[in-house]
Enzyme design. Structure first.
Site, PDB file in Angstrom:
ATOM      1  N   GLY A 191     -26.107 -13.626   8.571  1.00 35.80           N
ATOM      2  CA  GLY A 191     -27.535 -13.805   8.812  1.00 35.80           C
ATOM      3  C   GLY A 191     -27.850 -15.063   9.583  1.00 35.80           C
ATOM      4  O   GLY A 191     -28.853 -15.127  10.297  1.00 35.80           O
ATOM      5  N   HIS A 199     -23.685  19.508   1.587  1.00 36.55           N
ATOM      6  CA  HIS A 199     -24.213  18.412   2.407  1.00 36.55           C
ATOM      7  C   HIS A 199     -25.732  18.483   2.543  1.00 36.55           C
ATOM      8  O   HIS A 199     -26.373  17.469   2.802  1.00 36.55           O
ATOM      9  CB  HIS A 199     -23.563  18.425   3.791  1.00 36.55           C
ATOM     10  N   ALA A 214     -20.650 -12.911   4.049  1.00 35.43           N
ATOM     11  CA  ALA A 214     -19.975 -13.369   5.270  1.00 35.43           C
ATOM     12  C   ALA A 214     -19.048 -14.542   4.955  1.00 35.43           C
ATOM     13  O   ALA A 214     -17.868 -14.554   5.337  1.00 35.43           O
ATOM     14  CB  ALA A 214     -21.009 -13.770   6.328  1.00 35.43           C
ATOM     15  N   ARG A 221     -17.253  10.075  -7.614  1.00 39.59           N
ATOM     16  CA  ARG A 221     -17.597   8.795  -8.253  1.00 39.59           C
ATOM     17  C   ARG A 221     -16.582   8.385  -9.311  1.00 39.59           C
ATOM     18  O   ARG A 221     -16.934   7.966 -10.417  1.00 39.59           O
ATOM     19  CB  ARG A 221     -19.013   8.849  -8.820  1.00 39.59           C
ATOM     20  N   GLN A 247     -22.257   2.874   3.600  1.00 42.55           N
ATOM     21  CA  GLN A 247     -22.801   2.268   4.812  1.00 42.55           C
ATOM     22  C   GLN A 247     -21.876   2.340   6.021  1.00 42.55           C
ATOM     23  O   GLN A 247     -22.342   2.481   7.153  1.00 42.55           O
ATOM     24  CB  GLN A 247     -23.176   0.808   4.537  1.00 42.55           C
ATOM     25  N   GLU A 262     -18.319  22.087  -0.658  1.00 43.79           N
ATOM     26  CA  GLU A 262     -19.259  21.264   0.125  1.00 43.79           C
ATOM     27  C   GLU A 262     -20.154  22.053   1.086  1.00 43.79           C
ATOM     28  O   GLU A 262     -20.706  21.495   2.027  1.00 43.79           O
ATOM     29  CB  GLU A 262     -18.509  20.170   0.902  1.00 43.79           C
ATOM     30  N   CYS A 319     -15.245   0.605   6.373  1.00 43.76           N
ATOM     31  CA  CYS A 319     -15.653   0.353   4.994  1.00 43.76           C
ATOM     32  C   CYS A 319     -16.386  -0.974   4.944  1.00 43.76           C
ATOM     33  O   CYS A 319     -15.913  -1.962   5.508  1.00 43.76           O
ATOM     34  CB  CYS A 319     -14.424   0.311   4.074  1.00 43.76           C
ATOM     35  N   HIS A 345     -13.378  12.718   6.422  1.00 51.96           N
ATOM     36  CA  HIS A 345     -13.449  12.740   7.873  1.00 51.96           C
ATOM     37  C   HIS A 345     -13.651  11.293   8.334  1.00 51.96           C
ATOM     38  O   HIS A 345     -14.663  10.683   8.031  1.00 51.96           O
ATOM     39  CB  HIS A 345     -14.619  13.607   8.340  1.00 51.96           C
ATOM     40  N   ARG A 393     -13.069   7.594  -1.109  1.00 50.63           N
ATOM     41  CA  ARG A 393     -13.515   6.309  -0.558  1.00 50.63           C
ATOM     42  C   ARG A 393     -12.890   5.090  -1.239  1.00 50.63           C
ATOM     43  O   ARG A 393     -12.759   4.049  -0.593  1.00 50.63           O
ATOM     44  CB  ARG A 393     -15.047   6.252  -0.591  1.00 50.63           C
ATOM     45  N   ARG A 396      -9.731  23.713  -2.607  1.00 53.65           N
ATOM     46  CA  ARG A 396     -10.882  22.845  -2.893  1.00 53.65           C
ATOM     47  C   ARG A 396     -12.082  23.765  -3.109  1.00 53.65           C
ATOM     48  O   ARG A 396     -12.635  24.324  -2.154  1.00 53.65           O
ATOM     49  CB  ARG A 396     -11.126  21.894  -1.722  1.00 53.65           C
ATOM     50  N   TYR A 414     -19.255  24.464   3.193  1.00 54.29           N
ATOM     51  CA  TYR A 414     -18.596  24.947   4.408  1.00 54.29           C
ATOM     52  C   TYR A 414     -18.368  26.463   4.321  1.00 54.29           C
ATOM     53  O   TYR A 414     -18.821  27.114   3.379  1.00 54.29           O
ATOM     54  CB  TYR A 414     -17.298  24.175   4.636  1.00 54.29           C
ATOM     55  N   GLU A 461     -32.317  -6.902   8.529  1.00 54.58           N
ATOM     56  CA  GLU A 461     -32.251  -6.421   7.153  1.00 54.58           C
ATOM     57  C   GLU A 461     -31.001  -7.018   6.502  1.00 54.58           C
ATOM     58  O   GLU A 461     -30.062  -7.417   7.186  1.00 54.58           O
ATOM     59  CB  GLU A 461     -32.159  -4.885   7.148  1.00 54.58           C
TER      60      GLU A 461
END
Length: 667
Positions: A644, A257, A389, A293, A344, A169, A358, A27, A316, A219, A171, A650
């Site tokens: 930074g 989830h 950066a 993974r 993240q 998952e 991403c 999603h 991902r 699935r 659902y 953080e």
């Protein structure tokens, strides 16, 4: 390692795929944007151009109450067909194949987003939802089965090459199968056969609707990771029932989830759940797809070559690098921008209601407007600081044709990524550094280590523009005793310039303090091979092994505020904190600091004073921008400040890499 099995074509029902890599469903939330469908089309087309075998879309709701909101990807009305054709046309033009995932969230659906009451097999509220669902009656169940079939028919009209039924998952279909969420005593619940009926009926109805010439992937949940849920024996029986119903392939999902077990975070070892797919593969004859993974095609090759699955699903990793398949096929493994499972900018964004991107590849979701253009004039640009950066800025600048020199005062690139990669379970950050080293080398970026640039030296050397990415300075709080010899800053610990004792008090409890705590309690890790040997020969039991992997340190995290781990993403924070608690880290919050003494830290908690005994006190109480070079250059050279050095907080590699990508396109 030579990769060959993963490139073999595979038959999925009536469809032949060119290789055995599937881009799993995600999603991404682009639908919310004004030009959302166009963005989705560009996003999927970019991945199709990278030679992936089959793409599966994010879930498309088969009915309003089963979706995630009006702006969500939907397939329950005829008017939804035309927008979806934009996606399939773009993917086919790029040479790819794409399947639509048929989706119903069940009790996970948020009624404030859908505008209608959520429904489920039983009226049991999910811990991740504020609303209790309504129990479906038999007529609604029958209508929902037909909704899946109608959605599949619309998928054909929209030009999709296949459909995937979402039955994993946690659902709706998974909710019917599990005794945790299905407490019914009618024809749709009770014993296993009745709990399995809904998913099987959906599969049969979809297969009937699409006919024999259209692939239907299911699935399924291989492991719910929920107490007292579906057993492995039942899971294998369900797989055989799906095969008998006529599905073309089984894509094996892991976990719900709401499960308290992390399944796709960085701390989860690579391929940790392939064994589940292997068990299902041994129970059926149709193709089985392993997931969770798997982020390297060499790893995928080993899984398939060993006969553990027929295909692999990678989701991902296609955010991190849209060309992962093409690069790997050419043997360019070091050029792959590997997914590090940080969550993240992908999952954390989605669970916050934002659009996915991403961390290591901020181009995701910006494919249209961030297409890389060559620089109109090639300039000599200095990038000062080789943290995330600066590395991304240098990479983009060089790719656009600028002559780039990086100045880094340390003896290696990476900046504070070098802190993160030391933490147990965060070794994937090594992949990000490997990617940048390869990129900078290929693009001819000159890297000058152990060299602190000054405004005068940059001007004397004739640089035309400068990017200041000098990071942060650790903040030194105003606490009496902070200058005592046993008080050290977090950076000195990560850089192994400070000796740390057996009792440690950390002033601060944000993300840096969490990483530091984890490192300190597990800085004597035992190798997996040694652990297996010691357990196999019963030299140690599981409890003794846990103690052996612990450094023996007692760590306290102290914080004035209420919450620990602020700055950590919501999809990983709970797992990080649970892990620290398992290792005995104590988190003391809502306190004031009175004084640091030779014995430890004296704190005030609800008007009572208390000594937190410690032979080492580590300061991890935030940072300030290291921006002196930026100010020294202003008015003398065109200068940009990022990461930074621009805004301390953080350790925020996500913002740092994003700003590096942005400035790299601006010069």
């Amino acid at each position: 390692m030579e990769v060959s099995k993963v490139w073999e074509p595979i038959q999925i029902g009536p469809m032949m795929l060119p290789n055995r890599v599937l881009m799993g469903s995600m999603h991404v939330g682009f639908e919310k944007l004004e030009d959302g469908v166009e963005r989705l089309a560009a996003f999927y087309a970019e991945r199709a151009s990278g030679e992936v075998g089959l793409i599966v879309t994010g879930g498309a709701a088969v009915c309003r109450e089963g979706g995630m909101g009006d702006a969500y990807c939907n397939v329950y009305l005829d008017e939804h067909v035309e927008p979806l054709r934009l996606i399939t046309a773009a993917v086919h033009e790029a040479g790819g194949k794409i399947a639509l995932q048929l989706f119903h969230a069940g009790r996970y659906a948020h009624q404030e987003a859908t505008g209608v009451e959520s429904v489920a097999p039983s009226a049991l509220q999910a811990p991740i939802n504020r609303h209790k669902p309504r129990e479906m009656n038999p007529a609604e169940i029958e209508r929902t089965i037909q909704d899946f079939a109608d959605g599949a028919s619309r998928a054909i009209r929209a030009g999709f090459d296949a459909v995937e039924i979402m039955g994993s998952e946690g659902y709706l279909i998974n909710q019917f199968l599990s005794p945790v969420t299905n407490k019914r005593e009618d024809d749709w619940g009770g014993d296993f056969a009745r709990r399995a009926r809904f998913g099987i009926e959906v599969a049969k109805r979809v297969i009937t609707a699409v006919g024999p010439d259209f692939p239907v992937i299911f699935r399924m949940s291989g492991l719910d990771l929920m107490p007292d849920s579906t057993t492995m024996e039942e899971t294998l029986q369900f797989a055989r029932m799906l095969e008998q119903a006529g599905v073309s392939a089984l894509n094996v999902g892991i976990g719900w989830h709401e499960s308290k077990v992390p399944t796709i975070a960085m701390m989860v070892p690579r391929g940790a759940y392939v064994w589940v797919a292997q068990q299902i593969k041994e129970a059926v004859r149709i193709p089985v797809i392993a997931s969770n993974r798997i982020n390297d095609l060499r790893q995928a090759e080993a899984i398939i070559a060993e006969g553990r699955s027929d295909m692999v699903s990678m989701a991902r990793p296609f955010l991190a690098d849209s060309q992962i398949v093409r690069k790997s096929r050419a043997g360019q493994f070091d050029e792959v921008n590997t997914c590090i499972a940080c969550n993240q900018a992908c999952l954390d964004h989605i669970f916050d209601g934002k659009v996915a991107s991403c961390m290591v590849n901020p181009v995701v979701g910006r494919e249209k407007e961030w297409a890389l253009e060559p620089a109109m004039v090639s300039k000599r640009v200095a990038v000062v600081g080789a943290g995330p950066a600066g590395l991304e800025a240098a990479r983009v600048l060089a790719e656009r044709g600028h002559q780039v020199v990086i100045f880094e005062k340390q003896n290696q690139i990476g900046g504070q990524l070098n802190y993160a990669r030391q933490v147990p379970g965060k070794e994937e950050f090594n992949e990000t550094l490997r990617y940048y080293k390869t990129q900078l080398n290929q693009m001819g970026v000159q890297v000058r280590l152990e060299m602190a640039a000054t405004a005068d030296s940059l001007i004397e050397e004739g640089f035309e523009e400068v990017v200041v990415a000098t990071g942060v300075n650790p903040r030194r709080p105003d606490i009496p005793g902070v200058d005592l010899p046993h008080v050290v800053s977090y950076d000195r610990v990560f850089e192994k310039k400070a000796k740390v004792g057996r009792r440690v008090a950390i002033v601060g409890a944000g993300g840096i303090a969490c990483d530091l705590s984890h490192l300190l309690v597990q800085d004597q890790p035992i190798s997996p091979q040694s652990a297996q040997y010691l357990l196999e020969y019963r030299i140690l039991d599981a409890k003794a092994m846990h103690q052996l992997s612990h450094s023996g340190r007692k760590v306290f995290m102290l914080r004035r505020g209420k919450h620990v781990g602020t700055g950590l993403g919501k999809t990983t924070r709970w797992a990080v904190l649970a892990n620290l608690k398992r290792h005995g880290v104590e988190m003391v919050t809502q306190i004031d600091y009175k004084e640091i003494t030779a014995e430890g830290v004296i704190i005030r908690n609800q008007e009572q004073e208390q000594l937190v005994q410690a032979d080492t006190v580590i300061i991890a109480a935030g940072a300030t921008p290291n921006d002196s070079l930026f100010h020294a250059l202003q008015g003398r050279l065109p200068v940009h400040v990022i990461g930074g050095a621009k805004e301390a907080g953080e350790l925020d590699a996500k913002r740092a890499i994003y700003e590096g990508a942005l400035v790299g396109r601006a010069i």
